[in-house]
Design a protein around this motif. Structure first.
Motif, short mmCIF file in Angstrom:
data_model
loop_
_atom_site.label_atom_id
_atom_site.label_comp_id
_atom_site.label_asym_id
_atom_site.label_seq_id
_atom_site.Cartn_x
_atom_site.Cartn_y
_atom_site.Cartn_z
N ARG A 60 0.63 -1.41 0.12
CA ARG A 60 0.52 0.01 -0.41
C ARG A 60 0.92 1.04 0.21
NH1 ARG A 60 -3.42 4.26 1.92
NH2 ARG A 60 -2.70 3.52 4.60
N SER A 61 0.55 2.51 -0.87
CA SER A 61 1.50 3.10 -0.94
C SER A 61 0.46 4.59 -0.34
CB SER A 61 1.55 3.53 -2.16
OG SER A 61 2.72 2.76 -2.87
N GLY A 62 0.48 5.41 0.71
CA GLY A 62 -0.63 6.33 1.23
C GLY A 62 0.80 7.49 1.52
N TYR A 63 -0.58 7.86 2.75
CA TYR A 63 0.08 8.74 3.76
C TYR A 63 -0.34 8.54 4.84
CZ TYR A 63 1.06 11.91 -1.10
OH TYR A 63 1.65 12.08 -2.09
N ASN A 64 -0.64 7.57 5.11
CA ASN A 64 -1.15 7.56 7.09
C ASN A 64 -1.28 6.30 5.95
OD1 ASN A 64 -2.81 7.38 8.91
ND2 ASN A 64 -4.98 8.38 8.24
N ILE A 65 0.06 5.13 6.54
CA ILE A 65 -0.10 3.82 6.17
C ILE A 65 0.17 3.97 7.89
CG2 ILE A 65 1.75 1.93 5.38
CD1 ILE A 65 2.19 3.71 3.71
N LYS A 66 -0.78 2.51 8.33
CA LYS A 66 -0.42 2.08 9.86
C LYS A 66 0.04 0.13 9.57
CE LYS A 66 -5.39 4.41 9.67
NZ LYS A 66 -5.22 4.41 8.33
N PRO A 67 -0.15 0.13 11.09
CA PRO A 67 0.75 -1.45 11.57
C PRO A 67 -0.62 -2.36 11.15
CG PRO A 67 0.94 0.68 13.15
CD PRO A 67 0.33 1.12 12.04
N THR A 68 -0.12 -3.57 10.84
CA THR A 68 -0.74 -4.56 10.20
C THR A 68 -0.70 -4.38 8.07
OG1 THR A 68 -2.84 -4.70 10.42
CG2 THR A 68 -1.26 -5.25 12.60
N GLU A 69 -0.50 -3.49 7.61
CA GLU A 69 -0.90 -3.12 6.66
C GLU A 69 0.01 -3.05 5.18
OE1 GLU A 69 -4.08 0.67 6.33
OE2 GLU A 69 -2.26 0.65 5.88
N ARG A 70 0.01 -3.71 4.50
CA ARG A 70 1.28 -4.28 3.31
C ARG A 70 1.53 -3.01 3.36
NH1 ARG A 70 1.25 -8.92 2.57
NH2 ARG A 70 2.29 -8.96 0.52
N ILE A 71 3.31 -3.59 3.21
CA ILE A 71 4.12 -2.08 3.05
C ILE A 71 5.35 -2.30 2.32
CG2 ILE A 71 3.46 -0.95 5.09
CD1 ILE A 71 5.78 -1.90 6.79
N ALA A 72 5.57 -1.74 1.27
CA ALA A 72 7.13 -2.06 0.36
C ALA A 72 8.06 -2.69 1.21
CB ALA A 72 7.13 -0.63 -0.16
N THR A 73 8.92 -3.53 0.54
CA THR A 73 9.59 -3.68 1.68
C THR A 73 11.10 -4.42 0.54
OG1 THR A 73 8.11 -4.42 3.61
CG2 THR A 73 10.45 -5.40 3.95
N VAL A 74 12.16 -3.88 0.85
CA VAL A 74 13.86 -4.79 0.04
C VAL A 74 14.52 -5.18 0.63
CG1 VAL A 74 15.53 -3.12 -1.28
CG2 VAL A 74 13.17 -1.75 -0.94
N PHE A 75 15.15 -6.32 0.71
CA PHE A 75 15.89 -6.87 1.17
C PHE A 75 16.13 -8.11 -0.11
CE2 PHE A 75 12.04 -9.35 0.46
CZ PHE A 75 11.92 -10.99 -0.04
N GLU A 76 17.41 -8.42 0.54
CA GLU A 76 18.37 -9.63 -0.15
C GLU A 76 18.06 -10.67 0.07
OE1 GLU A 76 22.37 -8.12 -0.60
OE2 GLU A 76 21.80 -6.83 -2.16
#
Length: 241
Positions: free
Chosen positions: A34-50
């Motif tokens: 989810r993109s936006g201006y009010n992101i909350k815990p348990t929502e799906r967020i962009a995550t970068v990893f190797e």
């Protein structure tokens, strides 16, 4: 702590910023975060990893992750304690996070985050960001599933540290925000992480220039760009500072 943040970058911008290696062109992607201006815990967020397999080079990826880490040994998704943040001082020794410190470190991109200054019963919201570039929160991740019959779920948490300077006037905790030169170091899947690595990330984060400014109260379901507009245009400091 970090309980609300904004992330409005496109896939193209994230790839350019964090050098994501992919097998597809960005225009073919359907982001699962989810993109936006009010992101909350348990929502799906962009995550970068190797990630890497034995004998193969590491591949840098970006995927949507549940913002609240579930340790691999947990039997249920719902835990008795919040895990959307992890204290940097103890992450390497806490059973919930230590395995991720060792081998599953990530970056959560953000435009900025919100924090509330509490005086008596009054809570005043501030938006905290770097006007010159997006933020890179130091994070940890896990792959979790309740049973072998279920699909794997990617989950993540954002590291926090003791706030200093102006930020400490708002709240005593702040996310560990990585400068560019620490991105590759933090994400390197071939490095076994420990408290020394976490401490190095914290020390490096002290050089990231963050500026707070007061914003209007956030409605729980509000999600427009007006949420990050300064309440007092032209001011980027604490009132009276």
């Amino acid at each position: 702590m970090c309980g609300r943040f904004a992330m409005d970058q496109t896939v193209d911008e994230l790839i350019t910023e964090f050098v994501i290696i992919t097998g597809e062109q960005p225009e073919n992607w359907t982001p699962d975060w989810r993109s936006g201006y009010n992101i909350k815990p348990t929502e799906r967020i962009a995550t970068v990893f190797e990630s890497s397999r034995a004998g193969e080079a590491s591949v840098r990826r970006i995927e949507g992750a549940r913002w609240s880490l579930i340790p691999g040994w947990a039997k249920e998704q719902k835990l008795k304690y919040p895990t959307f943040n992890a204290r940097s001082e103890t992450a390497a020794s806490k059973p919930t996070f230590k395995a991720s410190v060792a081998s599953k470190r990530a970056i959560v991109p953000a435009r900025g985050y919100y924090e509330w200054k509490t005086v008596g019963k009054t809570k005043t919201p501030f938006f905290i960001s770097d006007a010159q570039q997006p933020l890179a929160f130091a994070a940890l991740y896990t792959w979790w599933r309740a049973s072998p019959e279920q699909e794997w779920m990617l989950t993540t948490t954002i590291l926090t540290r003791q706030a200093v300077g102006t930020l400490a006037e708002i709240h005593d905790r702040t996310p560990v925000t990585l400068p560019r030169h620490m991105h590759d170091v933090w994400l390197d899947a071939t490095v076994v992480g420990d408290q020394h690595l976490v401490d190095a990330a914290v020390d490096a984060s002290l050089d990231v220039g963050l500026a707070p400014y007061e914003v209007a109260p956030l409605g729980r379901d509000a999600d427009g760009s007006e949420l990050i507009e300064p309440l007092f245009p032209g001011s980027s400091a604490l009132p009276g500072a």
